[in-house]
Scaffold this active site. Sequence first.
Site, short mmCIF file in Angstrom:
data_model
loop_
_atom_site.label_atom_id
_atom_site.label_comp_id
_atom_site.label_asym_id
_atom_site.label_seq_id
_atom_site.Cartn_x
_atom_site.Cartn_y
_atom_site.Cartn_z
N SER A 103 38.93 40.74 31.15
CA SER A 103 38.46 42.11 30.87
C SER A 103 37.33 42.18 29.87
CB SER A 103 39.63 42.97 30.40
OG SER A 103 40.43 43.34 31.50
N LYS A 106 34.33 44.03 31.04
CA LYS A 106 34.14 45.48 30.89
C LYS A 106 33.11 45.81 29.80
CE LYS A 106 38.76 46.88 32.49
NZ LYS A 106 39.47 45.60 32.65
N SER A 163 41.68 49.28 28.50
CA SER A 163 41.20 48.30 29.47
C SER A 163 41.57 48.70 30.90
CB SER A 163 41.76 46.91 29.16
OG SER A 163 40.99 45.90 29.77
N LYS A 291 36.55 43.76 22.48
CA LYS A 291 37.26 43.79 23.76
C LYS A 291 38.14 42.57 23.95
CE LYS A 291 38.24 45.91 27.49
NZ LYS A 291 39.60 45.32 27.35
#
Length: 468
Positions: A103, A106, A163, A291
């Site tokens: 993720s 992202k 997320s 993140k």
Amino acid sequence: MKHKTVKSSKRQLVKKSIASVILLNMLITSSLPLVVLAEAEISTTEATTTNSNSATTEVATTGIKIPDAASLGLQVKSAVLIEPTTGEVLLSINSDVALPPASMTKMMTEYIVAEQVKQGKLSWDQVITVGENAAATIGSRIFLAEGDQHTVEELYIAMAVGSANDATVALAEQVAGSEAAFVDMMNETAERMGMTTAFFINSTGLSRADMPEKFRPSEDRETVMSAMDTAILAKFIVQDHPDFSRFTAIQSHQFRERDTNPIINYNWMLEANKDITNFKAYAYEGLDGLKTGHTEAAGNCFAGTAERDGMRLISVVMGAETNAARFVETKKVLDYGFNNFEIQQVIAPKTTVEGTETVPVKKGVETSVAVVTDLDVQFMVPKGTQNPTITSEVTLMDAEELVAPLAKGTKVGTITYTYKIEGMSEAQEKTVNLVTAEEVEKGGWFRLLFRGIKQLFVDLFDGIMNLF
């Protein structure tokens, strides 16, 4: 600068005497006004400036030794630590190896969406209608249904904090019309940023097999991104969107009123978590993003950023064994940076450069003008360093281009400063402009006329001297 010593000798005196007699004779018989003599008082030996020259400043340093990164004993597949304003890489372990980023992918979606808002192509309060692809996306999600409507900001928070894969796809489709078209934007942006290993197949970081079958790319490839490329992406986020923490530092968020539980930020290291029982053991001073990521293929990853005493660092760890381990390893990496390095101003703005204090100017009231640097220069140095050894190289514009009138602050060249930390593979460089420190007015025709006459006699005198 070294100068040749003039030796006295009878032969030289004879030469000078003969030349002086010849020159005096010419002046006496000439009809030129005596004002020529006033201009002729200037030394016939004038400093010339080449288009490029370099100078090295050698000063003593403290000789501070930075611990080897291997001493941290990091339990990860790869890691990197950078300071974004100087671009200095402070720690690198397998950082150029392309790995599944999960993720952390992202982050690119976040960057592009934020850019769209910044450019006025989207607005935070714009309403998005959820499509088939987003509603069918699995993994971490907020369970969007096809036809649901939410604002860009609501979906962005769900993506950055929770997320949410479905929110991410909905945003991607709004920007580009389809996730596939958005992926093209992601790869183009990565290339523009100088990310050399990154390749995206979707907006979320899901493995190809976990994407809705109808919307999978035809090419059998996976998303990959090195730790270094992830850090580069993070650098663009914090520099181009300095308000990033408005989203990434949110601890929890109630997405819908009817939801039983709020979205909880997967980033346990947020400084704000220092008072939260379950997270306070991981909370890190100054940390406000960015993140997390986890898939079976990627393991546990985390791109973190923290700011202390005006210095921001970006760390990336990939392939940690457990959810908690990625934060334990990140703490080691960030501590290594904050404990051993600092940003130091090595050159102040408006600094005079030794050896290039002035440059010649044509057709001005004055024949030269003082020059200075336009900006300051900052480098990352070992903590406690005094007088770091900096080298510099000056490149000046062609003298024919420097013609009066010149305004104060006119660019006349550049100077590149270079500094290398002992034990680090890459040197830091910064180039700033050299500019005029004052205005230069255009000289009147009378002044320029007699300056030209003076130069004629100077050249003639030199020519006579060379005869002997």
